[in-house]
Design an enzyme around this catalytic site. Sequence first.
Site, short mmCIF file in Angstrom:
data_model
loop_
_atom_site.label_atom_id
_atom_site.label_comp_id
_atom_site.label_asym_id
_atom_site.label_seq_id
_atom_site.Cartn_x
_atom_site.Cartn_y
_atom_site.Cartn_z
N CYS A 1 0.80 -1.20 0.19
CA CYS A 1 -0.07 0.12 -0.01
C CYS A 1 0.99 1.24 0.01
O CYS A 1 1.96 1.38 0.75
CB CYS A 1 -0.90 -0.02 1.13
SG CYS A 1 -1.72 1.52 1.56
N GLU A 2 0.60 2.17 -1.08
CA GLU A 2 1.51 3.19 -1.14
C GLU A 2 1.26 4.46 -0.01
O GLU A 2 1.93 5.09 0.11
CB GLU A 2 1.36 3.78 -2.54
CG GLU A 2 0.10 4.68 -2.65
CD GLU A 2 0.01 5.13 -4.05
OE1 GLU A 2 -0.54 6.26 -4.24
OE2 GLU A 2 0.55 4.89 -5.02
N HIS A 3 0.07 4.07 0.69
CA HIS A 3 -0.05 5.26 1.93
C HIS A 3 0.45 4.89 2.95
O HIS A 3 0.58 5.84 3.71
CB HIS A 3 -1.71 5.35 1.78
CG HIS A 3 -2.31 5.84 0.72
ND1 HIS A 3 -3.42 5.08 0.04
CD2 HIS A 3 -2.33 6.88 -0.19
CE1 HIS A 3 -3.76 5.70 -1.15
NE2 HIS A 3 -3.11 6.97 -1.19
N HIS A 4 0.54 3.75 3.40
CA HIS A 4 1.13 3.14 4.69
C HIS A 4 2.16 2.22 4.59
O HIS A 4 2.89 1.84 5.64
CB HIS A 4 -0.18 2.57 5.61
CG HIS A 4 -0.96 3.62 6.00
ND1 HIS A 4 -2.36 3.52 5.13
CD2 HIS A 4 -1.10 4.72 6.62
CE1 HIS A 4 -3.02 4.53 5.74
NE2 HIS A 4 -2.63 5.12 6.76
N GLN B 1 -4.74 -0.60 -5.23
CA GLN B 1 -5.41 -1.57 -6.23
C GLN B 1 -5.98 -1.12 -7.38
O GLN B 1 -5.92 -1.80 -8.39
CB GLN B 1 -6.28 -2.43 -5.19
CG GLN B 1 -6.81 -3.74 -5.87
CD GLN B 1 -7.55 -4.70 -5.07
OE1 GLN B 1 -7.12 -4.64 -3.82
NE2 GLN B 1 -8.44 -5.32 -5.66
N HIS C 1 -5.84 -5.83 2.52
CA HIS C 1 -4.95 -4.89 2.62
C HIS C 1 -4.70 -4.67 4.22
O HIS C 1 -5.68 -4.59 5.03
CB HIS C 1 -5.78 -3.46 2.39
CG HIS C 1 -6.11 -3.31 0.72
ND1 HIS C 1 -5.33 -2.57 -0.07
CD2 HIS C 1 -6.63 -4.05 -0.14
CE1 HIS C 1 -5.83 -2.57 -1.18
NE2 HIS C 1 -6.41 -3.56 -1.42
N CYS D 1 -3.30 -2.30 5.86
CA CYS D 1 -3.63 -0.88 6.13
C CYS D 1 -5.15 -0.87 6.69
O CYS D 1 -5.66 -0.10 7.52
CB CYS D 1 -3.42 0.05 5.25
SG CYS D 1 -4.24 -0.11 3.72
#
Length: 222
Positions: free
Chosen positions: A113-116, A154, A182, A184
């Site tokens: 996940c690119e956010h976390h 995704q 996910h 996250c």
Amino acid sequence: MNTTIEKEIFDIIGDNHQMTSVETPLRPDAFFKSDAEKMEVIEHHFEIIMKELGLDLTDDSLQGTPHRVAKMFVQEIFSGLNPANKPKISVFDNSYQYDKMLVEANISFNSTCEHHFLPIVGKAHIGYVSSGKVIGLSKLNRIVDYYAKRPQVQERMIMQIFNELKSVLETDNVIVVMEATHLCVSSRGIKDESSYTSTLQYGGVFNQKEFRDDFYKMIHKE
């Protein structure tokens, strides 16, 4: 902008899993440095992170962790960022005139996940109807793996895989389904361990419901 407000906006974007582009956001100088140079810098900064967390890096178990993480980031889980690692995809003429659907189901993938920077773990299902070209089955797995090995959303990942397949097969007759858990979502925030995310992209003959229904029947065989 106020720093507190800015951080709150970042949190909102991350929790909503927003993406800004079908292309992975990369700087123009992303590959000016060698892998070895990148690993050296990442190792240094990850050591700082570990120390800030209060960990004792003189411990035998921890002292090699910054190097291991740096190597893992560059050469393994984010190796799909570098175009040099893109798999060589060969297609062949459909000389045996197979004109029905081909399906490769349950392709396992691990992404991030690119956010976390937490894992995304799931399966992809791919189908296509040849318009004259066919692709080796293992190449479908390699395409999925290549686009999974980068910080991802995704929705972007499925579009990248879908577009790549359309390009190499020279047809719009492609369908991709991805189902993933996910971390996250399951290990932080709402901490929902039972939910998973499904995405779907298709074109060409798969705009017809009968083709999609046949595809779903094939991937959901017991």
